[in-house]
Design a protein around this motif. Structure first.
Motif, mmCIF file in Angstrom:
data_model
loop_
_atom_site.group_PDB
_atom_site.id
_atom_site.type_symbol
_atom_site.label_atom_id
_atom_site.label_comp_id
_atom_site.label_asym_id
_atom_site.label_seq_id
_atom_site.Cartn_x
_atom_site.Cartn_y
_atom_site.Cartn_z
ATOM 1 N N ASN A 84 0.819 -1.210 0.000
ATOM 2 C CA ASN A 84 0.000 0.000 0.000
ATOM 3 C C ASN A 84 0.852 1.258 0.000
ATOM 4 O OD1 ASN A 84 -2.343 -1.513 -0.029
ATOM 5 N ND2 ASN A 84 -2.672 -1.378 2.191
ATOM 6 N N THR A 144 -1.472 3.740 -1.835
ATOM 7 C CA THR A 144 -2.857 3.483 -1.460
ATOM 8 C C THR A 144 -3.017 3.300 0.048
ATOM 9 O OG1 THR A 144 -2.551 1.113 -1.849
ATOM 10 C CG2 THR A 144 -3.424 2.429 -3.661
ATOM 11 N N ALA A 145 -1.980 3.644 0.795
ATOM 12 C CA ALA A 145 -2.010 3.468 2.257
ATOM 13 C C ALA A 145 -3.026 4.409 2.896
ATOM 14 C CB ALA A 145 -0.631 3.703 2.831
#
Length: 315
Positions: free
Chosen positions: A309, A314-315
């Motif tokens: 991520n 996309t964390a």
């Protein structure tokens, strides 16, 4: 230069497949599902078709040997075909994993491996079984001897070199002398001795990860210590060389290539280069490996997903 990476589908179904030791070997996955039900004829065809591709043979036998009831089904096959080196080798490796799970004895596993080795002397796979066994139960001398036997039959044996690096990394060294540790020299030597397209080019990265595992367990894990380990001059050189090798020679045909990609992605994140790690995560797909994401003493599933991520933003 590698082509642009394919899209990475991050669905629950893909994540559920993480850490399958079969990795991306679709044929092996199909045969394994039948072997778990006692249908060993497809295993026989698979191993015959694998032939003397020793890395692929070792990978397939090791994965099959870890399946439930592998010992029983391999024994049934050997009873039907007493002269089958394939059946004997699979039974021997199943005995090794039984011993590692404390469901069998190391002595019985060793005897089975030596019987299999006698049936097909050129095959390094029974010696790989002995290497796995001596990694857990044997002396350093036995482990080194078994590694030499594997390498005598296949000089670039991928799994054996990874086991040797993990073992060497655990040897103690005087405080403050880690850059001189022998594991780094061994990994560099193995990489230099191999052809230009050999995946052993990534072995120095594996050595750095394995040494990181040992140091973190011994001295504790701090951000400062981790940074010093991964951002030193040797680490930077090793990581740059390995990533350049991947860009030029990517060996997607190798049965254990995802193992190398996981180590390289982990190292790139530790180095602080998430963009390069992202390209590697795209290639890894759902084929994560427990090592090195479990280092040091972490939940590999959570660690892999968190690292992916971060790399992909996309964390």
């Amino acid at each position: 230069m590698s082509p642009p990476p394919p899209p990475l589908g991050r669905t629950r179904k893909r994540d559920a497949q993480l850490f399958d030791p079969a990795l991306c070997d679709a044929e092996l996955i199909d045969v394994r599902s039948q072997f778990t039900q006692g249908r060993w004829a497809r295993v026989r065809s698979l191993l015959v078709g694998t032939g003397a591709d020793w890395d692929r043979r070792g990978h397939r036998v090791v994965v099959l040997a870890q399946t439930p009831a592998a010992t029983a089904w391999a024994r049934e096959w050997l009873l039907a075909e007493p002269d089958s080196a394939d059946a004997a080798t699979l039974l021997a490796c199943a005995a090794v994993f039984a011993a590692l799970r404390h469901k069998g004895t190391p002595a019985a596993a060793e005897e089975a491996c030596r019987r299999a080795a006698a049936l097909l002397p050129d095959d390094p796979t029974p010696w790989l079984g002995l290497l796995l066994l001596s990694r857990a139960f044997g002396t350093e001398e036995e482990f080194s001897r078994h590694f030499d036997q594997v390498r005598a039959r296949h000089r670039e044996h991928h799994h054996a070199h990874h086991l040797m690096v993990a073992k060497l990394a655990e040897r103690t060294l005087a405080p403050g002398q880690d850059p001189l540790h022998e594991v780094y020299d061994f990994a560099a030597w193995a990489a230099e001795e191999s052809p230009a397209d050999s995946p052993l080019a990534v072995l120095p990265v594996v050595a750095h990860a394995e040494r990181y595992r040992v140091l973190a367990a011994t001295h504790g894990h701090t951000p400062e210590a981790a940074a010093a380990h991964w951002e030193g001059r040797r680490a930077r050189q090793v990581l740059r060389s390995a990533f350049d090798w991947w860009l030029e020679w990517e060996r997607d045909d190798h049965p254990r290539n995802r193992v190398d990609l996981n180590f390289l992605a982990h190292a790139k994140l530790c180095e602080g280069r998430p963009a390069e790690a992202a390209a590697l995560f795209h290639r890894i797909g759902s084929h994560a490996t427990r090592a090195p994401w479990s280092y040091p003493d972490r939940d590999p599933h959570k660690a892999f997903l968190a690292a992916r991520n971060v790399a992909l933003g996309t964390a």
